[in-house]
Scaffold this motif. Structure first.
Motif, PDB file in Angstrom:
ATOM      1  N   THR A 192      14.152 -90.646 -27.230  1.00 31.84           N
ATOM      2  CA  THR A 192      14.534 -91.195 -28.674  1.00 31.84           C
ATOM      3  C   THR A 192      14.559 -89.649 -28.922  1.00 31.84           C
ATOM      4  O   THR A 192      14.195 -88.189 -28.901  1.00 31.84           O
ATOM      5  N   PRO A 193      15.673 -89.760 -30.653  1.00 30.35           N
ATOM      6  CA  PRO A 193      16.359 -88.998 -30.567  1.00 30.35           C
ATOM      7  C   PRO A 193      14.776 -88.032 -31.597  1.00 30.35           C
ATOM      8  O   PRO A 193      15.596 -86.877 -32.394  1.00 30.35           O
ATOM      9  N   ASP A 194      14.273 -88.655 -32.202  1.00 32.10           N
ATOM     10  CA  ASP A 194      13.097 -88.317 -33.243  1.00 32.10           C
ATOM     11  C   ASP A 194      12.253 -87.201 -32.193  1.00 32.10           C
ATOM     12  O   ASP A 194      11.004 -86.330 -32.577  1.00 32.10           O
ATOM     13  N   LYS A 195      11.673 -87.295 -30.764  1.00 32.93           N
ATOM     14  CA  LYS A 195      10.931 -86.962 -29.925  1.00 32.93           C
ATOM     15  C   LYS A 195      11.711 -85.359 -28.894  1.00 32.93           C
ATOM     16  O   LYS A 195      12.204 -84.975 -28.566  1.00 32.93           O
ATOM     17  N   GLY A 196      11.935 -84.297 -30.337  1.00 32.50           N
ATOM     18  CA  GLY A 196      13.373 -83.109 -29.597  1.00 32.50           C
ATOM     19  C   GLY A 196      11.994 -82.440 -28.437  1.00 32.50           C
ATOM     20  O   GLY A 196      12.168 -82.026 -27.474  1.00 32.50           O
ATOM     21  N   PHE A 208      18.225 -92.773 -42.062  1.00 32.52           N
ATOM     22  CA  PHE A 208      19.289 -92.363 -41.480  1.00 32.52           C
ATOM     23  C   PHE A 208      19.186 -90.975 -41.476  1.00 32.52           C
ATOM     24  O   PHE A 208      20.603 -91.407 -42.418  1.00 32.52           O
ATOM     25  N   PRO A 209      18.695 -89.652 -41.673  1.00 34.05           N
ATOM     26  CA  PRO A 209      19.419 -88.686 -42.766  1.00 34.05           C
ATOM     27  C   PRO A 209      21.004 -88.694 -41.640  1.00 34.05           C
ATOM     28  O   PRO A 209      21.407 -88.768 -40.764  1.00 34.05           O
ATOM     29  N   PRO A 210      21.449 -87.550 -42.532  1.00 36.50           N
ATOM     30  CA  PRO A 210      23.372 -87.495 -42.540  1.00 36.50           C
ATOM     31  C   PRO A 210      22.778 -86.007 -41.264  1.00 36.50           C
ATOM     32  O   PRO A 210      22.457 -85.447 -40.775  1.00 36.50           O
ATOM     33  N   ASP A 211      23.684 -86.707 -40.216  1.00 37.66           N
ATOM     34  CA  ASP A 211      23.778 -85.772 -39.267  1.00 37.66           C
ATOM     35  C   ASP A 211      22.884 -85.777 -37.936  1.00 37.66           C
ATOM     36  O   ASP A 211      22.255 -85.052 -36.815  1.00 37.66           O
ATOM     37  N   ALA A 216      20.189 -89.681 -34.560  1.00 40.72           N
ATOM     38  CA  ALA A 216      19.564 -91.704 -34.618  1.00 40.72           C
ATOM     39  C   ALA A 216      20.920 -92.121 -35.058  1.00 40.72           C
ATOM     40  O   ALA A 216      21.328 -93.071 -34.828  1.00 40.72           O
ATOM     41  N   ARG A 217      21.563 -91.411 -35.811  1.00 39.08           N
ATOM     42  CA  ARG A 217      22.616 -91.954 -36.399  1.00 39.08           C
ATOM     43  C   ARG A 217      23.759 -92.243 -35.507  1.00 39.08           C
ATOM     44  O   ARG A 217      24.791 -92.816 -35.710  1.00 39.08           O
ATOM     45  N   GLU A 218      23.941 -90.839 -34.856  1.00 43.74           N
ATOM     46  CA  GLU A 218      25.218 -90.926 -33.317  1.00 43.74           C
ATOM     47  C   GLU A 218      25.078 -92.306 -32.714  1.00 43.74           C
ATOM     48  O   GLU A 218      26.362 -92.541 -31.489  1.00 43.74           O
ATOM     49  N   MET A 219      23.856 -92.033 -32.231  1.00 45.83           N
ATOM     50  CA  MET A 219      23.287 -92.797 -31.614  1.00 45.83           C
ATOM     51  C   MET A 219      24.412 -94.989 -31.220  1.00 45.83           C
ATOM     52  O   MET A 219      24.274 -95.207 -30.698  1.00 45.83           O
ATOM     53  N   GLN A 220      24.769 -95.005 -32.958  1.00 40.29           N
ATOM     54  CA  GLN A 220      24.768 -95.841 -32.863  1.00 40.29           C
ATOM     55  C   GLN A 220      26.213 -97.031 -32.884  1.00 40.29           C
ATOM     56  O   GLN A 220      26.838 -97.796 -33.073  1.00 40.29           O
ATOM     57  N   ASP A 221      26.984 -95.970 -32.798  1.00 40.14           N
ATOM     58  CA  ASP A 221      28.714 -95.363 -32.409  1.00 40.14           C
ATOM     59  C   ASP A 221      29.012 -96.503 -33.334  1.00 40.14           C
ATOM     60  O   ASP A 221      29.726 -97.922 -32.907  1.00 40.14           O
TER      61      ASP A 221
END
Ligand SMILES: [Zn+2]
Lengths: 878, 375
Positions: free
Chosen positions: A170-174, B164-167, B170-175
Motif C-alpha cells: 500500500t502507498p504508505d508502506k514504502g 490525501f496529501p497533494p502528489d 494514494a491520490r494517484e491510486m484513485q484514477d
C-alpha cells in the motif's frame, strides 16, 4: 513487489523450506495479517528436473544450414560423453554449462528428448537463462562459473527451488518495497531474530568523506536533502553477474543488464535505496543536484529526449543534466561495456518532487515508486558503501576510500503518545509492556516523557491529552483500564519509517502487530437518529410508484456531448447546453456531464429495443449538472490544519455546479400489453404525462398540467407540469409528452415515443415548504350526484373547464363539491366543427344535512355558469 | 436491355429523344409537386428516381447509341435527372418543414385530459437502488441518518480534507476524473468524486456531535470497464464520531451489518489495509454466506460465490484519522470515530451471485425485473 523466500530468510531467522507448503502458507498468512497483502505465492524451480552441470569438451561447426550450428561433445563426468546440437555461439570448449539430459523437464512442462536434427543425434540441450526461467536472456546459452561441480544437479547447485511472494504494498508502506522491510515484518511476526541488511558489510567509517571521490553539491535543498557519491576504479566491465544474483533479480522481476547495474538493482531490492551507476569517464566536472533551467533537455535511458520542466529535479554536471533524479538516468553517462571506473550515486530526494516529476513525464520507475513512498534518509551512505564494496569484489576493481557527500543531518521524528492510546483506540487492554515492546520491534526508541505521569498538559496531539471525560470509565468498563493511563511516551520513529508521524500511526503499529483478530466486537448501542428525511422518503415513494405502474428503473451513463444537445433540438441559448466539461473524460466523444437525463435513457431504451423488446417503459432517478452562471473558475484548496471558515466553505460551494436530482421516464410500444383480452394499448403522450402526475401525486402537492412548447417534445403534445401553492406561487417542475419526430429520428427510437423529465429538487423544496397535510372533514350526510355535459372550443384545455366548475361550485354557498370527474369526451357532428363536449360527474355533500334537489341543482348551475363565464362553455341539452 | 448494344437500335433509342426526356422530367416533377406528405413523396421518389424509373432506364440506354450521339444524349439525361433530384430534395425539405409547421400543430391534443391506465407492464426498481436502500436501512435502524453530497465535488473535500496529501501516491491510486478548468490546461479544483467519503467531511462540518451518518451515492473513477470494475459505481459509507469509540465498536457495527444483509452467524475478519482517512485501517471480509467457509476446507465442495476461498472481501474500514477530525474542527483528544464503506454493485454481485458488473449497468429490463420492488 515480488520477493523470493530464500532472500527473506537470509535476514529473518525462520526455519522453513520452500518445499514445506504449510510453512510457506503460514508465512504468507502472517505477511497479510501484518498489512503486507500477499497476492500470490508462486513455487519456482519445482518444475525443473534432469538438468546437470556439464563441460564442453569440443565444438564442431556445422555448415550448409541456414544459420551456423554447433555440434558439441560434452561431459558430465559420469564416464560417458554426449553429443549435443546447439545454435548459440557464446561459449567455447572448456566452459561449464547447464545441460538438459534426455528425459529432463524444463519450466512449462517442456520435456527434452534425444532427437535427430541437422543430420546429427542430439542427446539433450544446452540451456539458456530463459529456458530455465532464471532470466530473460535467450541470446545465448548460460555459461556457468568454472568451479561449478561437474555432474551436479543444476537445480540444487543454483538453489532454484524457491517460493516467490507477490506482495501488494500500500502507498504508505514504502519500507516494504525491500527485502529489508519485508524480512523485518516476518521476523517480528514469527518472533525470531532479524539481521538488518543495512548493517551488513559496511566499511569501518561509512560516512568519512574524501577529496579523492568525484565532488558533489546540492543547489536546491527542497529537492534533495542528502546525496552521496562513491567510486570504484578498474573493474572489468566484461565480468558476468554472478548466477545467484541473476537468479534473485529474475525472481524479483528485474532484468539483468551488466554487473554495475545489476549490483545497484540488487541492493535497491534488498535495502530499498535506489542507486545509480555513472561511467566516471563520461562525467564532466562536479555533480550538482538542482532544478531544471528553461529549455533544458535530457535523453533518458529509455531513449526518449525529454524537455525538462523548471520544477524537475536533476543530477547535473558541467555538460548539463545527466539524470532525472530518482527516476531515470541519462544515456550520456550510462555505464557501458567499456566502463572501468564507476561512480555510484545514492541520495534522498523529495518524495513530492519525484512524484510530480514522474507524473509529469509519465515515467514511473522502480526508483520513483520508492522515492514517492518514502525512502530511509540514513540509507544513502550505507547502500552506496555496500554497492562499491560489492562491485569491487565481483568486478575486480578497487574502492576509492571515503565518499563525497552533500546535505544535512536529518532529525528523527519524535512523537508524544499517551501510553494507553493504542488500548483506547482498539477497545482492549494491551498494557504498557506490550505497547513498548511492539514499538521497539518496528524500530522505535521509546522513552517516558519526563513528568508526564503528573502533568498531562503536553498537548502533543491525538491521544496525548487528558483521558476522555464524562464518566466514560463507568459506562465502558473495558475501556481506558490501563496500567499506566497517566503516562506519556516519547517515541522516536526509525529512519526507515517516514510514514510514522502521528500517535495514530504508532497505535496502528501496536494494534496490527498484536493482531486485528484479537479486537473484540462490542454490541451496537442505539443512537438517537431521526430516520429518513421527507425528501428521502419521497424519493423512495415515487420510485415505487413508477415501478408499480410498469416502469423499469435503469441507471444510465451520466456522460454526454454537444451532439446530444443537437439531437435534442435544443436552441442555442438553452440552459441545458451549459454543461460541466471534464479534463480527462472516459471517452473524448462524451466530454460533458449530463444536464438532462433524456439522452442516457433514450440510449438505454434503444439498447432494450435492440435486444428484441418492444413494449418498454423505463425510468431513472439521477443528478444532472448545471454550472452556475458567474461561478468562480477555481474551487480553492483550503488548509487542513483547522476547520474551514464559513466564507471558505461558501467559496467551495460557489464554484461547484448546481446538481439537482431529476427523474425521467420514457415509453414506447404498448403501455398495456396485448393478450387474450384483446389488443394492447400503445404508449403515448398520455402515459408520459401520467407518469409525471404519478410523481407529483406521491408528493401530495397541488399541481397543474398545461400545454407548452419545449424541446425535445412535439410542440402540440407537450405539457408543462407546474406546482402551485395556495398563495399563488408557482414552480415549473418539468415537462412531459410525445417526443418531437426529429428527436425520435435522431435517437433512432420508434415513432410516437414519449417521455417526461421532472426536477425533483423543485418538487422536494415545494413539499418541504408545504407543511403537514390538512385532511378534509369526513362529512357523513348523503352524496348528491349531478352530471353535466359542456361544449367548449377544441382549444380550451379540460383543466381550465374543471378549474372553473370547481370555482363556481365553491362559490355556491354551504355545499361542497367533493369530487369532479370527466366521464366522456366527444367530438363530432353533434357538437360542431372545432368544438368538443366534456361530460363531468359532480359529487356534492353538505356538512350538516341531506341536500335537497334544489340545492344540488343550484350548485350545479353555479358551477356551469362559472365555466361558461371563464371558458365559454355551453351546457349540452341543459 | 441494360447491356450496352453495339448495334444501333432505333426503337430503343427513341426513349432518348429530346421530347421523350422532357415528358419524363415533367411527369417526375409533377408527381413530386403533387406529393402531399412524406409518405407520398417516398412513393414518388421510387417511381421517378428509383431503379425502375423511366429516367433511370433511359440513362442505361445511352450506351446503345452510336458513339457520336452519346455525349449529347448523356448530357440531356443527366440534366433531367439532376432536375428531378433537386426537386426531390426541395420537396423533402418543404414537407418536413410543413410537417413541423402544420402537421405537428394539427396533431395537437389536450394534454390536460386525465388518464387512467387499467393494466400495466411489469415494472421494477434497480437492485443498486433497492440493495442500497437496504444497506442504508440497516444503519438507519441503528440510529444513523442518511447524509448526501454532490457528485461533482471540490478536490478539497474529496482529497485534502481526507488526508490525501497533494502528489501522494494514494491520490494517484484513485484514477480521478477531473473537471476541466476555465482554460485548457488550467485546474478547476473540482473532480467527479472518487468515493462517498467527502460526504463524511460535509457531515462533520455541518452536523452536531455525536454524529452517526450513512452516505450512499454514485462515484466515478477512470477505470476500464470489465467484469468487476465500472467507471461509474455506487458506494455506501457509514461514519460514527463520538466520545470513546473504539475498533471494538467498529467490529460490532460491521457484524450487525453483515448479519442483517447476509445472514446470522457469519464470521467477519479484519486485515490491515491503508486508507489515508483512517488510522488504523482494515479491509473487511466475511465468511462466505453460501458455503460458510466449507469450500476452503479439505474435501469441501467448490463454491462459485467465494471461488472456494471461504471468505469474501466486502468493505474497507478504520478509525477516523485524527488529522481528518482536525480538518473538520473536531477535537481529536475528545472524540474518536470509525468509518466503513463498501461498493453497492459489489454487494449486489456477492449477495445475488451476479457474475458480471456490466449486468448492473446496461439497463436491460430483464435484470431489474428479476429483482422486483425490493431486494
Ligand atoms: Zn463460498
Amino acid at each position: 513487489m515480488r520477493l523470493p523466500l530464500s532472500w527473506l530468510l537470509e535476514y529473518a531467522a525462520i526455519d522453513v523450506s520452500p518445499d514445506d507448503a504449510d510453512g510457506v502458507a503460514d508465512l504468507s498468512r502472517r505477511l497479510t495479517a501484518c498489512g503486507l497483502e500477499v497476492e500470490s505465492v508462486e513455487p519456482v524451480g519445482h518444475d525443473i528436473s534432469g538438468v546437470v552441470v556439464a563441460e564442453v569438451l569440443d565444438v564442431a561447426e556445422l555448415t550448409g544450414f541456414s544459420k551456423p550450428i554447433r555440434y558439441c561433445r560434452v561431459s558430465i563426468a559420469d564416464g560417458q560423453q554426449r553429443h549435443v546440437i546447439c545454435g548459440a555461439r557464446n561459449f567455447a570448449a572448456g566452459d561449464r554449462v547447464a545441460l538438459a539430459l534426455p528425459g529432463a523437464m524444463l519450466p512449462g512442462g517442456f520435456e527434452i528428448g534425444a532427437r535427430k536434427t541437422y543430420g546429427r543425434v542430439s542427446e539433450g540441450m544446452i540451456c539458456s537463462a530463459l529456458e530455465l526461467a532464471v532470466g530473460e536472456d535467450h541470446s545465448g546459452i548460460m555459461v556457468l562459473p568454472a568451479d561449478a561441480p561437474l555432474g551436479a544437479d543444476f537445480v540444487t547447485y543454483a538453489g532454484l527451488r524457491d517460493v516467490v511472494f507477490d506482495i501488494n504494498v500500500t502507498p504508505d508502506k514504502g519500507f516494504a518495497l525491500s527485502v529489508r522491510g519485508v524480512a523485518r515484518e516476518l521476523a517480528i511476526s514469527c518472533q525470531v531474530p532479524f539481521t538488518d541488511p543495512a548493517d551488513v558489510g559496511l566499511p569501518a567509517d561509512a560516512t568519512a568523506t574524501s577529496p579523492e571521490v568525484h565532488p558533489v553539491s546540492i543547489e536546491d535543498t527542497t529537492a534533495c536533502d542528502r546525496i552521496v557519491l562513491r567510486e570504484v576504479r578498474g573493474i572489468d566491465p566484461a565480468t558476468p553477474t554472478p548466477l545467484a544474483m541473476k537468479i534473485r533479480l529474475a525472481r524479483a522481476g528485474q532484468r539483468s543488464v551488466s554487473l554495475a547495474v545489476d549490483v545497484t538493482n540488487y541492493l535497491m531490492l534488498e535495502l530499498g535505496q535506489p542507486l545509480h551507476a555513472f561511467d566516471r569517464a563520461r562525467l564532466h566536472g562536479p555533480v550538482v543536484v538542482r532544478r531544471a533551467q528553461p529549455g533544458e533537455k535530457l535523453e533518458t535511458l529509455d531513449h526518449v529526449v525529454r524537455t525538462l520542466d523548471p520544477e524537475d529535479i536533476l543530477i547535473t554536471d558541467e555538460s548539463g543534466p545527466i539524470s532525472l533524479a530518482g527516476t531515470m538516468g541519462g544515456v550520456a553517462t550510462e555505464v557501458s561495456d567499456s566502463s572501468h571506473d564507476v561512480v555510484i550515486e545514492a541520495a534522498h530526494f523529495s518524495a513530492r518532487g519525484i512524484a510530480r516529476m514522474s507524473r509529469r513525464h509519465k515515467l514511473g520507475s522502480e526508483a520513483s515508486a520508492r522515492f514517492e513512498r518514502g525512502v530511509d534518509p540514513q540509507l544513502p551512505h550505507r547502500a552506496s558503501a555496500r554497492a562499491t564494496t560489492m562491485l569491487a569484489a565481483l568486478g575486480g576493481g578497487t574502492v576509492v576510500p571515503g565518499c563525497s557527500f552533500a546535505g544535512a543531518e536529518i532529525e528523527p521524528v519524535r512523537i508524544a503518545m499517551a501510553a494507553d492510546y493504542p488500548d483506547r483506540l482498539a477497545g482492549l487492554v494491551y498494557g504498557l509492556e506490550t505497547v513498548q515492546k511492539r514499538l521497539r520491534e518496528v524500530g522505535c526508541a521509546v522513552a517516558h516523557m519526563p513528568g508526564s505521569a503528573a502533568d498531562r498538559s503536553d498537548g502533543a496531539g491525538a491521544g496525548s491529552g487528558a483521558a476522555a471525560g464524562g464518566g466514560e470509565g463507568a459506562a465502558r468498563p473495558d475501556h481506558g483500564r490501563h496500567d499506566r493511563p497517566d503516562l506519556t511516551l516519547l517515541v522516536t520513529a526509525p529512519s526507515w519509517r517516514p510514514d510514522l508521524t502521528d500517535p495514530a500511526d504508532l497505535a496502528e503499529e501496536v494494534i496490527r502487530l498484536e493482531g486485528y483478530q484479537n479486537i473484540p466486537a462490542r454490541a451496537v448501542r442505539a443512537v438517537g437518529g431521526r430516520g429518513l428525511t421527507g425528501r428521502q422518503r419521497l424519493r423512495r415513494s415515487l420510485s415505487r410508484a413508477l415501478a408499480a405502474d410498469g416502469y423499469v428503473e435503469v441507471i444510465c451513463s451520466p456522460f454526454t456531448s454537444v451532439l446530444d444537445f443537437d439531437r435534442l433540438q435544443l436552441p442555442a441559448g438553452d440552459q441545458r447546453r451549459q454543461a460541466v466539461r471534464l479534463a480527462n473524460p472516459l471517452s473524448d466523444d462524451e466530454p460533458l456531464m449530463r444536464t438532462t437525463l433524456l439522452p442516457g435513457i433514450f440510449r438505454t431504451l434503444a439498447r432494450n429495443l435492440g435486444r428484441g423488446f418492444t413494449d418498454v417503459s423505463l425510468y431513472e432517478l439521477g443528478m444532472v449538472f448545471r454550472p452556475k452562471s458567474g461561478a468562480p473558475p477555481l474551487a480553492p484548496i483550503l488548509p487542513v490544519d483547522r476547520a474551514p471558515t464559513e466564507q471558505e466553505v461558501a467559496r467551495l460551494g460557489a464554484a461547484l455546479p448546481d446538481q439537482p436530482l431529476h427523474v425521467a421516464a420514457v415509453m414506447t410500444g404498448n403501455a398495456e400489453p396485448a393478450g387474450y383480452w384483446g389488443a394492447g394499448r400503445p404508449a403515448g403522450w398520455q402515459d408520459a404525462i401520467e407518469a409525471a402526475r404519478l410523481v407529483l401525486r406521491s408528493s401530495r402537492l397541488t399541481f397543474s398540467v398545461r400545454a407548452d412548447q419545449h424541446q425535445p417534445w412535439h410542440p402540440g403534445r407537450c405539457a408543462a407540469i407546474v406546482i402551485g401553492t395556495e398563495q399563488g406561487q408557482e414552480w415549473l417542475a418539468g415537462h412531459a409528452g410525445e417526443l418531437h419526430p426529429r428527436v425520435i429520428a435522431a435517437f433512432g427510437l420508434p415513432a410516437r415515443t414519449s417521455a417526461m423529465e421532472l426536477d425533483l429538487s423543485v418538487i422536494t423544496a415545494a413539499a418541504d415548504a408545504a407543511g403537514p397535510v390538512q385532511p378534509p372533514s369526513l362529512w357523513s350526510y348523503p352524496l348528491a350526484v349531478q352530471d353535466v355535459a359542456l361544449v367548449v372550443p377544441q382549444a380550451v384545455p379540460a383543466a381550465d373547464v374543471e378549474r372553473a366548475l370547481a370555482a363556481g361550485a365553491a362559490a355556491a354557498g354551504d355545499v361542497r363539491l367533493e369530487s369532479l370527474s370527466l366521464f366522456d369526451l366527444y367530438t363530432g357532428g353533434q357538437v360542431g366543427e372545432g368544438f368538443k363536449s366534456l361530460a363531468y360527474t359532480l359529487r356534492f355533500r353538505a356538512p350538516d344535512r341531506t341536500l335537497t334537489a334544489e340545492e344540488v341543482r343550484g350548485a350545479r348551475d353555479a358551477a356551469v355558469a362559472e365555466a361558461a363565464r371563464q371558458t365559454g362553455a355551453v351546457q349540452r341539452g341543459g | 436491355m441494360s447491356a450496352p448494344n453495339k448495334a444501333y437500335d432505333p426503337v430503343e433509342a427513341a426513349t432518348l429523344s429530346a421530347g421523350e426526356l422532357q415528358r419524363m422530367q415533367a411527369d417526375a416533377l409533377a408527381a413530386i409537386a403533387a406529393a402531399a406528405n412524406l409518405d407520398e413523396l417516398k412513393t414518388a421518389r421510387l417511381a421517378h428516381a428509383g431503379d425502375r424509373a423511366p429516367l433511370t432506364l433511359a440513362n442505361a440506354e445511352i450506351g446503345a447509341l452510336p458513339p457520336a450521339a452519346r455525349a449529347d444524349a448523356g448530357k440531356r439525361v443527366g440534366t433531367a435527372r439532376a432536375a428531378v433530384r433537386a426537386a426531390l430534395v426541395q420537396r423533402q425539405a418543404d414537407l418536413e418543414a410543413e410537417r413541423d409547421r402544420r402537421v405537428l400543430v394539427d396533431e395537437a391534443v389536450d394534454v390536460t385530459l386525465p388518464w387512467d391506465r387499467p393494466m400495466s407492464l411489469d415494472g421494477a426498481r434497480h437492485p443498486v437502488t433497492t440493495v442500497g436502500e437496504r444497506l442504508a436501512d440497516v444503519f438507519v435502524s441503528m440510529g444513523y441518518e442518511i447524509a448526501e453530497g454532490p457528485e461533482v465535488e471540490a478536490e478539497w473535500y474529496n482529497f485534502d480534507a481526507l488526508n490525501f496529501p497533494p502528489d501522494h501516491p494514494a491520490r494517484e491510486m484513485q484514477d480521478t476524473i477531473f473537471v476541466a478548468g476555465a482554460e485548457p490546461g488550467e485546474r478547476s479544483g473540482m473532480v467527479l468524486r472518487t468515493h462517498t467519503s467527502p460526504v463524511q467531511i460535509r457531515a462533520m462540518l455541518t452536523r452536531p456531535l455525536p454524529l452517526y451518518v450513512v452516505s450512499p451515492g454514485k462515484c466515478y473513477r477512470s477505470d476500464a470497464l470489465d467484469a468487476t470494475h465500472s467507471p461509474v459505481f455506487h458506494q455506501i459509507e457509514c461514519l460514527a464520531v463520538d466520545e470513546g469509540l473504539t475498533m471494538a465498536d467498529l467490529r460490532g457495527a460491521i457484524n450487525a451489518f453483515v448479519e442483517a444483509m447476509f445472514g446470522e452467524g457469519l464470521q467477519t475478519r479484519l486485515r490491515p489495509d491503508f486508507f489515508p482517512f483512517t488510522e488504523p485501517s482494515a479491509d473487511v471480509s466475511m465468511q462466505c454466506h453460501v458455503c460458510r467457509g466449507a469450500s476452503a476446507q479439505p474435501g469441501g465442495q467448490p463454491c462459485r460465490v467465494c471461488r472456494s476461498q471461504g471468505w469474501i472481501e466486502l468493505a474497507g474500514c478504520g478509525m477516523v484519522n485524527p488529522r481528518v477530525l482536525v480538518a473538520c474542527g473536531i477535537d481529536p483528544d475528545r472524540y474518536s470515530g470509525f468509518a466503513f464503506g463498501l461498493g453497492i454493485e459489489r454487494s449486489v454481485l456477492v449477495r445475488h451471485g451476479v457474475a458480471d458488473i456490466r449486468d448492473t449497468l446496461e439497463g436491460d429490463v430483464r435484470f431489474s425485473r428479476a429483482f422486483g420492488m425490493e431486494a
